[in-house]
Design a protein around this motif. Sequence first.
Motif, PDB file in Angstrom:
ATOM      1  N   ALA A  37      20.858  -2.277  12.319  1.00 53.04           N
ATOM      2  CA  ALA A  37      20.434  -1.082  13.037  1.00 53.04           C
ATOM      3  C   ALA A  37      19.040  -0.937  13.534  1.00 53.04           C
ATOM      4  N   PRO A  38      18.797  -0.478  14.822  1.00 56.49           N
ATOM      5  CA  PRO A  38      17.240  -0.566  14.963  1.00 56.49           C
ATOM      6  C   PRO A  38      16.253   0.193  14.240  1.00 56.49           C
ATOM      7  N   PRO A  39      16.465   1.206  13.238  1.00 57.65           N
ATOM      8  CA  PRO A  39      15.463   1.550  12.321  1.00 57.65           C
ATOM      9  C   PRO A  39      15.225   0.562  11.338  1.00 57.65           C
ATOM     10  N   VAL A  40      16.135  -0.462  11.064  1.00 59.33           N
ATOM     11  CA  VAL A  40      15.913  -1.376  10.062  1.00 59.33           C
ATOM     12  C   VAL A  40      14.994  -2.410  10.649  1.00 59.33           C
ATOM     13  N   VAL A  41      15.317  -2.660  12.040  1.00 57.19           N
ATOM     14  CA  VAL A  41      14.747  -3.695  12.665  1.00 57.19           C
ATOM     15  C   VAL A  41      12.973  -3.239  12.646  1.00 57.19           C
ATOM     16  N   THR A  46       7.403  -3.552  10.602  1.00 59.47           N
ATOM     17  CA  THR A  46       6.095  -3.029  10.131  1.00 59.47           C
ATOM     18  C   THR A  46       6.068  -3.082   8.663  1.00 59.47           C
ATOM     19  N   HIS A  47       7.016  -3.167   8.002  1.00 58.14           N
ATOM     20  CA  HIS A  47       6.947  -3.247   6.449  1.00 58.14           C
ATOM     21  C   HIS A  47       8.005  -4.400   5.795  1.00 58.14           C
ATOM     22  N   TYR A  48       7.514  -5.504   6.154  1.00 56.47           N
ATOM     23  CA  TYR A  48       8.553  -6.675   5.686  1.00 56.47           C
ATOM     24  C   TYR A  48       8.473  -6.794   4.358  1.00 56.47           C
ATOM     25  N   ASP A  49      10.071  -6.912   4.035  1.00 53.19           N
ATOM     26  CA  ASP A  49      10.296  -7.221   2.567  1.00 53.19           C
ATOM     27  C   ASP A  49      11.124  -8.549   2.538  1.00 53.19           C
ATOM     28  N   PRO A  50      10.512  -9.564   1.853  1.00 44.25           N
ATOM     29  CA  PRO A  50      11.193 -10.903   2.047  1.00 44.25           C
ATOM     30  C   PRO A  50      12.451 -10.984   1.137  1.00 44.25           C
ATOM     31  N   THR A  51      12.574  -9.729   0.189  1.00 42.80           N
ATOM     32  CA  THR A  51      14.068  -9.946  -0.720  1.00 42.80           C
ATOM     33  C   THR A  51      14.957  -9.010   0.218  1.00 42.80           C
ATOM     34  N   ASN A  52      14.575  -8.448   1.231  1.00 42.86           N
ATOM     35  CA  ASN A  52      15.690  -7.735   1.883  1.00 42.86           C
ATOM     36  C   ASN A  52      16.414  -8.893   3.209  1.00 42.86           C
ATOM     37  N   PHE A  53      17.676  -8.928   2.982  1.00 39.86           N
ATOM     38  CA  PHE A  53      18.057 -10.036   3.851  1.00 39.86           C
ATOM     39  C   PHE A  53      18.290  -9.535   5.221  1.00 39.86           C
ATOM     40  N   ASP A  54      18.417  -8.337   5.443  1.00 34.72           N
ATOM     41  CA  ASP A  54      18.094  -7.963   7.085  1.00 34.72           C
ATOM     42  C   ASP A  54      16.859  -8.218   7.461  1.00 34.72           C
ATOM     43  N   HIS A  55      15.845  -7.951   6.788  1.00 31.85           N
ATOM     44  CA  HIS A  55      14.527  -8.293   7.120  1.00 31.85           C
ATOM     45  C   HIS A  55      14.121  -9.527   7.288  1.00 31.85           C
ATOM     46  N   SER A  56      14.789 -10.383   6.511  1.00 30.81           N
ATOM     47  CA  SER A  56      14.703 -11.882   6.565  1.00 30.81           C
ATOM     48  C   SER A  56      15.264 -12.368   7.797  1.00 30.81           C
ATOM     49  N   GLN A  61      14.456 -15.397  11.860  1.00 34.64           N
ATOM     50  CA  GLN A  61      15.449 -16.019  12.652  1.00 34.64           C
ATOM     51  C   GLN A  61      15.213 -15.310  14.213  1.00 34.64           C
ATOM     52  N   ARG A  62      15.090 -14.055  14.455  1.00 36.39           N
ATOM     53  CA  ARG A  62      15.233 -13.433  15.526  1.00 36.39           C
ATOM     54  C   ARG A  62      13.998 -13.233  16.155  1.00 36.39           C
ATOM     55  N   VAL A  63      13.015 -13.109  15.271  1.00 37.75           N
ATOM     56  CA  VAL A  63      11.770 -12.824  16.035  1.00 37.75           C
ATOM     57  C   VAL A  63      11.214 -14.133  16.869  1.00 37.75           C
ATOM     58  N   PRO A  64      11.280 -15.304  16.279  1.00 39.30           N
ATOM     59  CA  PRO A  64      10.851 -16.633  16.714  1.00 39.30           C
ATOM     60  C   PRO A  64      11.680 -16.946  18.150  1.00 39.30           C
ATOM     61  N   ARG A  65      13.211 -16.594  17.793  1.00 40.85           N
ATOM     62  CA  ARG A  65      14.153 -17.012  19.265  1.00 40.85           C
ATOM     63  C   ARG A  65      13.503 -15.824  20.222  1.00 40.85           C
ATOM     64  N   THR A  66      13.399 -14.540  20.001  1.00 40.85           N
ATOM     65  CA  THR A  66      12.902 -13.640  21.114  1.00 40.85           C
ATOM     66  C   THR A  66      11.671 -14.225  21.549  1.00 40.85           C
ATOM     67  N   LEU A  67      10.539 -14.420  20.845  1.00 40.31           N
ATOM     68  CA  LEU A  67       9.395 -14.799  21.349  1.00 40.31           C
ATOM     69  C   LEU A  67       9.464 -16.090  22.464  1.00 40.31           C
ATOM     70  N   LEU A  68      10.273 -17.087  21.937  1.00 42.51           N
ATOM     71  CA  LEU A  68      10.604 -18.419  22.806  1.00 42.51           C
ATOM     72  C   LEU A  68      11.457 -17.667  23.890  1.00 42.51           C
ATOM     73  N   ALA A  69      12.090 -16.899  23.875  1.00 40.92           N
ATOM     74  CA  ALA A  69      12.789 -16.726  24.998  1.00 40.92           C
ATOM     75  C   ALA A  69      11.825 -15.807  26.147  1.00 40.92           C
ATOM     76  N   LEU A  70      10.894 -15.117  25.677  1.00 39.23           N
ATOM     77  CA  LEU A  70       9.884 -14.549  26.523  1.00 39.23           C
ATOM     78  C   LEU A  70       8.950 -15.557  27.286  1.00 39.23           C
ATOM     79  N   GLY A  71       8.552 -16.585  26.361  1.00 34.13           N
ATOM     80  CA  GLY A  71       7.575 -17.534  26.776  1.00 34.13           C
ATOM     81  C   GLY A  71       8.368 -18.613  27.908  1.00 34.13           C
TER      82      GLY A  71
END
Length: 339
Positions: A37-41, A46-56, A61-71
């Motif tokens: 869900a967008p609120p979870v994203v 903004t408040h990354y919790d490494p123990t939260n699977f969705d945050h992880s 996974q998706r932040v590096p993939r998205t940044l690479l797609a932009l570049g």
Amino acid sequence: MRQPVPLLARGTGLLIAAAVLLLLVLTSLALGNRNIAPPVVLDALTHYDPTNFDHSVVITQRVPRTLLALGVGAALGLGGTLMQALTRNPLADPGLLGVNAGAALAIVLTIAAFGWTSPASYAGVGIAGAAVAAFVVYRVSGSVSGQSDPVQLALAGTAVTALVEGGLIRAVLVLDYAAFDSFRSWDVGSLSGRTLESVAQVAPFVGAGLVMALALAGTLNVLSLGDQTATALGARVGTVRLVAFVAVTMLSGSATAAAGPVGFVGLVVPFAVRAFTGPDYRWILPYSALLAPILLLGADVAARIMLGDETELPVGLVTALVGAPVFIALARRRKLATL
């Protein structure tokens, strides 16, 4: 003659493209095999919790993939635009002129010789291979002196690509099955499995290429008038070509090294943009830098969700499926001519 699009419309179009790109970034972070869900994203950003699977999933996974797609998207769009400007050929593309083939050969030789299998390690060798291939094409076509002949460049690029892809790369892969196994996962063109390390490896090359490309916008307008006219107006034609040559090599080489050979983005986007903006590179380059990431990121999102299960399509396949019909439609509507 078609009237140029008004200045206000072009400026508004850039803002709309930026807004669409931002929306696609959020979509890319939210959609995949596991929809978030967008609120979870936003909470993960903004408040990354490494123990939260969705945050992880979002951060690793998706932040590096998205940044690479932009570049990669921006690099392919600007690289294609510069190549078309250099050759004055609306059908020119780094992939058609041997640059991507050179990067691929350097990478497959590295895999075979050193056993490197991480895409993050391919950036330097990919750019070196692209530079060598680009120089060979220019040398064979007789364009090192600055006299660009689109036909000779296309023929030389076709010859180099055929030699590299049809001969040298296949010879290495036939003799080394381990290299073939690693190379085939890269050769399809994909953003899957990339990490922040991959982004960090190619970011300096993409960033430098983007700055160089955008800085050339005004000079490319003068160069499009012809070498003699550009020289009479004070342009240093040889220097401009050299800088553009280096920028194309850095952009296309780093993009190919990071994501594999992704086709049609560098060909279709500048071609389509020129139909809207006209021949002014002060508009063509910024539009290409925004619309190419939109195409690549949109294709990557579609690649994740099209099959509806754990399997996803390579983004290179999706860009080909989308880009080929669009390019054919544009080519049928417009008369192709040298730029």
